[in-house]
Design an enzyme around this catalytic site. Structure first.
Site, PDB file in Angstrom:
ATOM      1  N   HIS A 204       0.836  -1.206   0.000  1.00 40.42           N
ATOM      2  CA  HIS A 204       0.000   0.000   0.000  1.00 40.42           C
ATOM      3  C   HIS A 204       0.872   1.258   0.000  1.00 40.42           C
ATOM      4  CE1 HIS A 204      -3.345  -2.651   0.963  1.00 40.42           C
ATOM      5  NE2 HIS A 204      -4.166  -1.656   0.874  1.00 40.42           N
ATOM      6  N   HIS A 246       1.511  -3.474   9.361  1.00 43.32           N
ATOM      7  CA  HIS A 246       2.949  -3.338   9.094  1.00 43.32           C
ATOM      8  C   HIS A 246       3.674  -2.693  10.264  1.00 43.32           C
ATOM      9  CE1 HIS A 246       2.822  -4.449   4.849  1.00 43.32           C
ATOM     10  NE2 HIS A 246       1.683  -3.785   4.786  1.00 43.32           N
TER      11      HIS A 246
END
Ligand SMILES: CC(C)=CCC/C(C)=C/COP(=O)(O)O
Length: 283
Positions: A204, A246
């Site tokens: 992303h 993340h």
């Protein structure tokens, strides 16, 4: 200054003043004579505690400049310097990793509904979808299909190529690094691919950086819209950490990688002539 002494010889590591007998650290004076039985490792490092003190106080760089003065008993100074450098690098990297994991854990405030910012999770999931590969691929392909100008088709085709390039490069790096996602992540992302179980880098973040640069360069946008594009890119990256998907370093590297990917898109830019040839061949 007294220094710690390890009580267990097998675990004393590289420091010459660390003795050991039962696995606990104790402070050891560098001025009092050593008790040989409690620190058998010192025989290995040279019997005189002063030697041990010189070896501890000598920084690797000073030791290289004054190798004749210390006359180290443990081989030439360069060998000691080489032995110290890798451990310094390893300590620095381990510290960075620990800070990364700790910070990411603290920032994972939307990792699930009962997290401290759990009420923000639906909004962060929307931001996550806005940075997902599938909406970008589908949206770009639709704009390419509906575009009725050569310039519009050129821009959309190159954006499509960039998105595919991003997916391929991110998949390769994920497959090589194989870093697990944070332990607090609840993997409820839609439409994930096999390597998406890995954390490094954030796909992303790469997409947000690359598409952000692309839109700011190739679309004529008023200043408020340009600011919105920048804010969107940053929010996508931040959402990855807030959702617990993340670690901070995954996103930071993802931003850098996406920024560089855009340069690659510019280098591989498909001109109208190439486009006509391709479309001619497809027709
Ligand atoms: C299946 C397709 C076309 C895209 C996958 C998009 C995706 C799920 C990427 C993973 O992103 P993070 O690495 O940021 O979690």
């Amino acid at each position: 200054m007294p220094s710690p002494k390890v009580k267990n010889p097998g675990r004393s590591g590289g420091s010459p003043v660390l003795g050991s007998s039962n696995g606990r650290y104790e402070f050891l004076s560098l001025t009092k004579p050593l008790n040989r039985s409690s620190s058998p490792h010192l025989q290995r490092q040279g019997s005189d505690p002063t030697t041990a003190r010189l070896r501890v106080s000598e920084s690797p760089t000073r030791r290289r400049g004054s190798s004749s003065s210390t006359g180290s008993a443990s081989g030439p100074p360069e060998e000691d310097t080489l032995r110290l450098n890798p451990s310094f690098i390893r300590v620095a990297l381990s510290s960075l990793l620990a800070i990364d994991l700790w910070t990411s854990k603290r920032l994972g405030v939307c990792a699930c509904e009962d997290s401290s910012w759990g009420s923000m999770r639906p909004l962060m999931k929307l931001v996550e979808i806005s940075g997902h590969g599938i909406p970008w691929l589908a949206g770009t392909a639709y704009c390419l299909y509906k575009s009725d100008s050569a310039a519009g088709q050129e821009v959309m085709l190159n954006l499509l190529m960039g998105l595919v390039l991003d997916l391929v490069l991110v998949a390769i790096v994920k497959a090589v690094v194989r870093r697990r996602r944070p332990a607090h992540n609840r993997m409820d992302m839609f439409a994930t691919f096999s390597v998406d179980c890995y954390s490094f880098p954030s796909g992303h973040a790469t997409r947000a950086a690359m598409c952000g640069r692309f839109l700011l360069t190739h679309l004529v946008l008023a200043a408020p819209l340009r600011v919105l594009v920048l804010l969107w890119s940053c929010l996508v990256g931040l959402s990855r950490v807030l959702l617990g998907r993340h670690n901070v370093t995954d996103v930071m590297f993802g931003f850098w990688m996406g920024y560089c990917q855009y340069n690659l898109v510019e280098m591989l830019w498909l001109s109208p002539q190439t486009l006509q040839t391709l479309l001619g061949q497809l027709a």
